[in-house]
Structures are given as structure tokens and as C-alpha cells.
Design a protein around this motif. Structure first.
Motif: not given
Ligand SMILES: Cc1cc2nc3c(=O)[nH]c(=O)nc-3n(C[C@H](O)[C@H](O)[C@H](O)COP(=O)(O)O)c2cc1C
Length: 203
Positions: A41-45, A109-111, A100-103, A71-75
Motif C-alpha cells: 500500500i502507498a499514497p499517490f496524490s 499493511f503490517s508496517v 517510505g521505500e520498503y523492499p 511496487d504499486t505499478l508492478v503489482n
């Protein structure tokens, strides 16, 4: 008056100029799932509604600085679906953490302590804590720019909307209940508490 041609600016400066000039922006909090089954999950404005019937929404995803896809785009390219969750005041901190840039093996969601809930019609999970979830089916991806400065604009159809009952009053979504936040320039945000009404002119 200052006169600025964005094409002459660095990517960073062009970004700062655009986010200072196009505001306030709603935040699409986009949940997806990876090939390995890891929730993301990530925010996009860079986000907007584009058509009502059919219900079409779009949001922009830039490449990472090194030109790699987020990752959002890849998924989304793989599953062809995603969920756009509304960000309210309560979700602000969690939303920021997920930017944040997570691997890609990290479940964001857990983060951020968010609850993934199974969607009805798409593979991507929705956010249990968000007042509005929009299940989307990918329609089209537009690409702009050249590597490493490529941006993808992801267009999808909203095929199911979930609305928390507290936000649904007399058959409408009430902004005063939803308490959405908006994104401004720099690292600034706004609340939507200062609401006023204006009737449209007739004729
Ligand atoms: C409020 C907010 C708005 C953002 N908007 C965008 C955006 O419109 N496009 C974009 O590419 N990144 C945007 N970002 C950055 C992404 O959220 C960030 O790159 C994130 O790590 C992408 O995650 P992913 O790799 O899991 O897809 C935004 C970040 C914040 C905090």
C-alpha cells in the motif's frame, strides 16, 4: 511575475513547482498484492476522478529515482486491479509511513498497522480502517517521459465502493463525517473541516 518553463527544470524542481501549483490534491491510498501474495500500500496524490458513468478514476505513479518501477505499478500490471482507499485525519500518520521505500517483500499493511480486508471483486485487499474503499479494475496505463523520468498514469474503472456507515447520511457521503485530508506543496497537508456551501446558479 516569475516566468518558469517546467521543461527547463530538474525533475525535483519541476515536482516542487507542480505540487505547489495544483492543490489541494486528494490522496489515493492504493492497495495491491504482489505475485508472491504480499500486500502493498502507498499514497499517490496525482489523483482524480475522470468520468462518472462509467466510473473512472486515474492516478500517476512516477518511476523511482533510479528509473525502476514502484511496487504499486508492478503489482497492478500483473493483477490488473487495485483498491483506492480514502485517507482521513485518523489515517494520516499510517499513510505517511507507507510512503517510505520498503523492499517489495515487506508487507506495508503490517508496517503501518493497517488491516487488510478481502475485497469482493478484485484480488487486491482493501483497508479496513478507511471510510471509503473503491475496488478498481485496470483499464489503461498512459506513459509520459523518458527513462529514468517516466511517469505512468493508471486509469481504472471503479467496480465496487465500500462506505463506512458513519459517513453515509441520507443517501450521500458526508464530507463532514469523512474528514478527508488533502496534500499541498512541500510536506504540507490540509484538513477538510472548513467547509462552505454555494448553490449553483440556475439557467
Ligand atoms: C502524500 C503523498 C503523496 C504521494 N503522491 C505520489 C504520486 O502522486 N506519485 C508517485 O509516484 N509517488 C507519490 N508519493 C510517493 C509514493 O507514495 C512512494 O514512492 C511509495 O514508496 C511508493 O510505494 P510502492 O513502491 O510500494 O508503490 C506520494 C507520497 C506521499 C506521502
Amino acid at each position: 511575475m516569475m516566468k518558469i518553463d517546467p521543461a527547463d527544470l530538474s525533475r525535483q524542481d519541476a515536482h516542487a513547482l507542480l505540487i505547489g501549483a495544483v492543490l489541494p490534491r486528494p490522496i489515493a491510498f492504493v492497495s495491491t498484492v504482489s505475485e508472491e501474495g504480499i500486500n502493498n500500500i502507498a499514497p499517490f496524490s496525482f489523483f482524480t476522478a475522470m468520468s462518472t458513468k462509467p466510473a473512472i478514476v486515474g492516478f500517476g505513479v512516477a518511476r523511482k529515482r533510479d528509473g525502476a518501477k514502484k511496487d504499486t505499478l508492478v503489482n497492478i500490471e500483473r493483477t490488473k486491479d487495485y483498491v483506492i482507499n480514502l485517507v482521513n485525519e485518523e489515517l494520516a500518520e499510517a499513510m505517511n509511513q507507507t510512503s517510505g521505500e520498503y523492499p517489495s517483500h515487506v508487507d506495508e499493511f503490517s508496517v503501518a498497522g493497517l488491516t487488510p480486508v478481502k475485497s469482493d471483486l478484485v484480488k487486491s485487499p482493501r483497508v479496513g480502517e478507511s471510510p471509503v474503499n473503491m475496488e478498481c479494475r485496470l483499464m489503461q496505463i498512459l506513459e509520459f517521459g523518458q527513462s529514468p523520468n517516466v511517469a505512468s498514469f493508471i486509469i481504472g474503472e471503479v467496480i465496487r465502493v465500500h462506505v463506512q456507515e458513519e459517513s453515509w447520511v441520507d443517501g450521500v457521503l458526508k464530507a463532514s463525517k469523512v474528514k478527508a485530508i488533502g496534500r499541498l506543496g512541500q510536506d504540507l497537508y490540509c484538513r477538510t473541516g472548513d467547509i462552505f456551501e454555494m448553490k449553483r446558479p440556475r439557467g
